[in-house]
Design an enzyme around this catalytic site. Sequence first.
Site, short mmCIF file in Angstrom:
data_model
loop_
_atom_site.label_atom_id
_atom_site.label_comp_id
_atom_site.label_asym_id
_atom_site.label_seq_id
_atom_site.Cartn_x
_atom_site.Cartn_y
_atom_site.Cartn_z
N CYS A 15 38.21 52.36 49.73
CA CYS A 15 37.58 52.79 48.49
C CYS A 15 36.09 53.01 48.71
O CYS A 15 35.43 52.15 49.32
CB CYS A 15 37.80 51.73 47.40
SG CYS A 15 36.88 52.04 45.88
N GLU A 34 39.87 42.29 50.69
CA GLU A 34 38.58 42.98 50.50
C GLU A 34 37.43 42.10 50.98
O GLU A 34 36.51 42.57 51.65
CB GLU A 34 38.38 43.35 49.03
CG GLU A 34 37.06 44.08 48.78
CD GLU A 34 36.77 44.33 47.31
OE1 GLU A 34 35.60 44.21 46.91
OE2 GLU A 34 37.71 44.67 46.56
N HIS A 75 41.35 48.46 50.39
CA HIS A 75 40.59 47.21 50.41
C HIS A 75 39.52 47.20 51.51
O HIS A 75 38.56 46.42 51.44
CB HIS A 75 41.52 46.01 50.66
CG HIS A 75 42.49 45.76 49.56
ND1 HIS A 75 43.85 45.82 49.74
CD2 HIS A 75 42.30 45.47 48.26
CE1 HIS A 75 44.46 45.56 48.58
NE2 HIS A 75 43.54 45.35 47.68
#
Length: 282
Positions: free
Chosen positions: A99, A129, A77
């Site tokens: 990511c 996130e 996140h």
Amino acid sequence: MKKVIIADNAGFCFGVKRAMNMAWEELISNEDKKVYALGPLIHNKQAVSKYEEKGLITVDSMEQIEEGNLEMIIRSHGVAKKIYDEAEIRKIDIIDTTCPFVKKIHQIVNKSYNEGKQVLVLGDKDHPEIIGINGWCMDKAIIAKTLEDVKKIDLNSDKKYIVVAQTTMNEKEFEKIIDYINSIDLNIEIENTICSATRVRQQSARDLSEKVDVMVVIGGKHSSNTQKLVKICKEVVDTLAIETSEELKNIDFNNYETIGVTAGASTPDWIIQDTISYLENL
């Protein structure tokens, strides 16, 4: 026997698979070190439990991390810039599994903020996130989840804006918001940062929902992308949201002949296969 159809795109996405592999590698290759995860590695308690059994220590804040021979995993996140700064001050080794699609948003937001633009983030303000993204513009972003939220914002034509979205945002909701924003005379730059895997997964779930009698959506109750899949499927057909096959044992499937199955991006393959096996044996 029931007919069970699995969605073309279900289960671990690229970012989650990458994060899980990186974390597992650290656990097996550095058994002499304590390995911390800042927040649950993914939003799937069954998968997280397997890693904790291997030695992973999950904490909610850096204050809970002891001094000594250790590493800290930043989950997929992502986190705010201040977390990296604190880790550097405390000389904590970081295993960064953020990511790459989320990392790209951090870069866009940080650059835009430094250029004097007002950052508008579309997503859930309480999701990790979004909290992380906001931390790359000194927590100065305007955050909105729905079109109704955006309409309440006092947008100023004299300002420069940059718009980004949570990677798991519902594509249709994003499009509605952008249509509205484009109808206003603003100096605004729009970046569609919804992950391509999210788009494909949502469309795959929508398509399958139209072909079955009931949908089973597998994933963590706190998984944002899973709950969006549930919402999409419910708009079309009866939908059951579960974390494991255990939750299906009291469900009467007699009125359903064809069962569709999809799963969130943080749902491990073994949980998906276990659910499919249960459904096929009804």
